[in-house]
Design a protein around this motif. Sequence first.
Motif, PDB file in Angstrom:
ATOM      1  N   ASP A 234      45.391  51.161  46.988  1.00  0.00           N
ATOM      2  CA  ASP A 234      44.986  52.138  45.981  1.00  0.00           C
ATOM      3  C   ASP A 234      45.111  51.511  44.591  1.00  0.00           C
ATOM      4  N   PRO A 235      44.446  52.074  43.593  1.00  0.00           N
ATOM      5  CA  PRO A 235      44.439  51.474  42.245  1.00  0.00           C
ATOM      6  C   PRO A 235      45.840  51.284  41.648  1.00  0.00           C
ATOM      7  N   ALA A 236      46.754  52.212  41.852  1.00  0.00           N
ATOM      8  CA  ALA A 236      48.102  52.073  41.295  1.00  0.00           C
ATOM      9  C   ALA A 236      48.824  50.885  41.937  1.00  0.00           C
ATOM     10  N   THR A 237      48.660  50.732  43.232  1.00  0.00           N
ATOM     11  CA  THR A 237      49.286  49.599  43.922  1.00  0.00           C
ATOM     12  C   THR A 237      48.661  48.290  43.460  1.00  0.00           C
ATOM     13  N   ALA A 238      47.347  48.300  43.228  1.00  0.00           N
ATOM     14  CA  ALA A 238      46.662  47.093  42.748  1.00  0.00           C
ATOM     15  C   ALA A 238      47.233  46.653  41.403  1.00  0.00           C
ATOM     16  N   VAL A 239      47.500  47.591  40.504  1.00  0.00           N
ATOM     17  CA  VAL A 239      48.082  47.266  39.202  1.00  0.00           C
ATOM     18  C   VAL A 239      49.485  46.695  39.388  1.00  0.00           C
ATOM     19  N   THR A 240      50.262  47.314  40.268  1.00  0.00           N
ATOM     20  CA  THR A 240      51.618  46.823  40.553  1.00  0.00           C
ATOM     21  C   THR A 240      51.571  45.408  41.110  1.00  0.00           C
ATOM     22  N   LEU A 241      50.656  45.152  42.036  1.00  0.00           N
ATOM     23  CA  LEU A 241      50.534  43.818  42.615  1.00  0.00           C
ATOM     24  C   LEU A 241      50.108  42.787  41.578  1.00  0.00           C
ATOM     25  N   ARG A 242      49.161  43.150  40.724  1.00  0.00           N
ATOM     26  CA  ARG A 242      48.710  42.222  39.679  1.00  0.00           C
ATOM     27  C   ARG A 242      49.885  41.831  38.780  1.00  0.00           C
ATOM     28  N   ARG A 243      50.702  42.818  38.390  1.00  0.00           N
ATOM     29  CA  ARG A 243      51.890  42.529  37.563  1.00  0.00           C
ATOM     30  C   ARG A 243      52.878  41.651  38.331  1.00  0.00           C
ATOM     31  N   ALA A 244      53.099  41.981  39.594  1.00  0.00           N
ATOM     32  CA  ALA A 244      54.044  41.209  40.405  1.00  0.00           C
ATOM     33  C   ALA A 244      53.563  39.771  40.576  1.00  0.00           C
ATOM     34  N   PHE A 245      52.288  39.588  40.886  1.00  0.00           N
ATOM     35  CA  PHE A 245      51.750  38.245  41.078  1.00  0.00           C
ATOM     36  C   PHE A 245      51.806  37.436  39.792  1.00  0.00           C
ATOM     37  N   SER A 246      51.668  38.099  38.641  1.00  0.00           N
ATOM     38  CA  SER A 246      51.692  37.375  37.369  1.00  0.00           C
ATOM     39  C   SER A 246      53.087  36.878  37.021  1.00  0.00           C
ATOM     40  N   SER A 247      54.107  37.384  37.717  1.00  0.00           N
ATOM     41  CA  SER A 247      55.466  36.932  37.437  1.00  0.00           C
ATOM     42  C   SER A 247      55.761  35.575  38.078  1.00  0.00           C
ATOM     43  N   TYR A 248      54.821  35.075  38.867  1.00  0.00           N
ATOM     44  CA  TYR A 248      54.975  33.765  39.495  1.00  0.00           C
ATOM     45  C   TYR A 248      54.220  32.737  38.655  1.00  0.00           C
ATOM     46  N   PRO A 249      54.917  31.821  37.987  1.00  0.00           N
ATOM     47  CA  PRO A 249      54.230  30.835  37.137  1.00  0.00           C
ATOM     48  C   PRO A 249      53.367  29.888  37.970  1.00  0.00           C
ATOM     49  N   THR A 250      52.197  29.566  37.451  1.00  0.00           N
ATOM     50  CA  THR A 250      51.303  28.636  38.131  1.00  0.00           C
ATOM     51  C   THR A 250      50.740  27.641  37.130  1.00  0.00           C
ATOM     52  N   GLY A 251      50.285  26.516  37.646  1.00  0.00           N
ATOM     53  CA  GLY A 251      49.501  25.602  36.846  1.00  0.00           C
ATOM     54  C   GLY A 251      48.071  26.109  36.801  1.00  0.00           C
ATOM     55  N   VAL A 252      47.256  25.459  36.004  1.00  0.00           N
ATOM     56  CA  VAL A 252      45.848  25.835  35.903  1.00  0.00           C
ATOM     57  C   VAL A 252      45.007  24.598  36.190  1.00  0.00           C
ATOM     58  N   VAL A 253      44.025  24.764  37.056  1.00  0.00           N
ATOM     59  CA  VAL A 253      43.177  23.658  37.478  1.00  0.00           C
ATOM     60  C   VAL A 253      41.730  23.947  37.097  1.00  0.00           C
ATOM     61  N   ALA A 254      41.082  22.966  36.492  1.00  0.00           N
ATOM     62  CA  ALA A 254      39.637  23.046  36.284  1.00  0.00           C
ATOM     63  C   ALA A 254      38.983  22.428  37.515  1.00  0.00           C
ATOM     64  N   VAL A 255      38.032  23.143  38.094  1.00  0.00           N
ATOM     65  CA  VAL A 255      37.243  22.642  39.222  1.00  0.00           C
ATOM     66  C   VAL A 255      35.833  22.470  38.688  1.00  0.00           C
TER      67      VAL A 255
ATOM     68  N   LEU B 221      40.456  25.520  26.106  1.00  0.00           N
ATOM     69  CA  LEU B 221      39.487  25.091  27.111  1.00  0.00           C
ATOM     70  C   LEU B 221      39.596  25.947  28.366  1.00  0.00           C
ATOM     71  N   CYS B 222      40.809  26.289  28.763  1.00  0.00           N
ATOM     72  CA  CYS B 222      40.985  27.136  29.944  1.00  0.00           C
ATOM     73  C   CYS B 222      40.279  28.473  29.759  1.00  0.00           C
ATOM     74  N   ARG B 223      40.418  29.064  28.592  1.00  0.00           N
ATOM     75  CA  ARG B 223      39.742  30.345  28.328  1.00  0.00           C
ATOM     76  C   ARG B 223      38.216  30.169  28.361  1.00  0.00           C
ATOM     77  N   GLN B 224      37.719  29.050  27.826  1.00  0.00           N
ATOM     78  CA  GLN B 224      36.274  28.773  27.887  1.00  0.00           C
ATOM     79  C   GLN B 224      35.811  28.654  29.340  1.00  0.00           C
ATOM     80  N   LEU B 225      36.586  27.918  30.155  1.00  0.00           N
ATOM     81  CA  LEU B 225      36.211  27.712  31.553  1.00  0.00           C
ATOM     82  C   LEU B 225      36.294  28.999  32.363  1.00  0.00           C
ATOM     83  N   SER B 226      37.028  29.975  31.847  1.00  0.00           N
ATOM     84  CA  SER B 226      37.163  31.263  32.527  1.00  0.00           C
ATOM     85  C   SER B 226      36.141  32.292  32.046  1.00  0.00           C
TER      86      SER B 226
END
Length: 174
Positions: free
Chosen positions: A15-36, A94-99
Amino acid sequence: MGNTTSPTEERGGVDPATAVTLRRAFSSYPTGVVAVAALNQGQPAGMALNSFTSISLEPALVAVSVARTSSTWPVLADRPRLGLSVLGADHGTLCRQLSARTGDRFAGADWHPTAEGAVLIDGAALWLECGVRETFDGGDHEIVVLEVHGAEAFPEVAPLVFHQSAFHRIAASS
């Protein structure tokens, strides 16, 4: 007794509320950024992803996850070679441009093609030249396993880190 599942849950979604919760939760995990990126009709085509992971050393495999709504992945999917550039800490713009969905994603970027047509970003922390090995269903994403054909690391370049919807630099712990 009535049906207690929503139509969204019945088709495997949330459901939309769970999707928002998941998006916030997933964003708490730091990641690198890759250009493909790769050449397409002589011009660079590419995108930025933060869903990148190493899979295997023997054979050398990595994976990315690409949204099914991407208009760029269909252009890249059949290229003989893809360049994966782990973006450096100074590549935030550049990352924002590539996105971006529109505009010249490579405007002002320093890049070069390989003999096989992969596009590599100058100033990256790591370059990988890869070919698509397999793809898998990943729900609203496609999971792409890539075979690494060449690699060059630049340990002096700090990688760009994406955490809680913002870019960060890695700092050594004291």
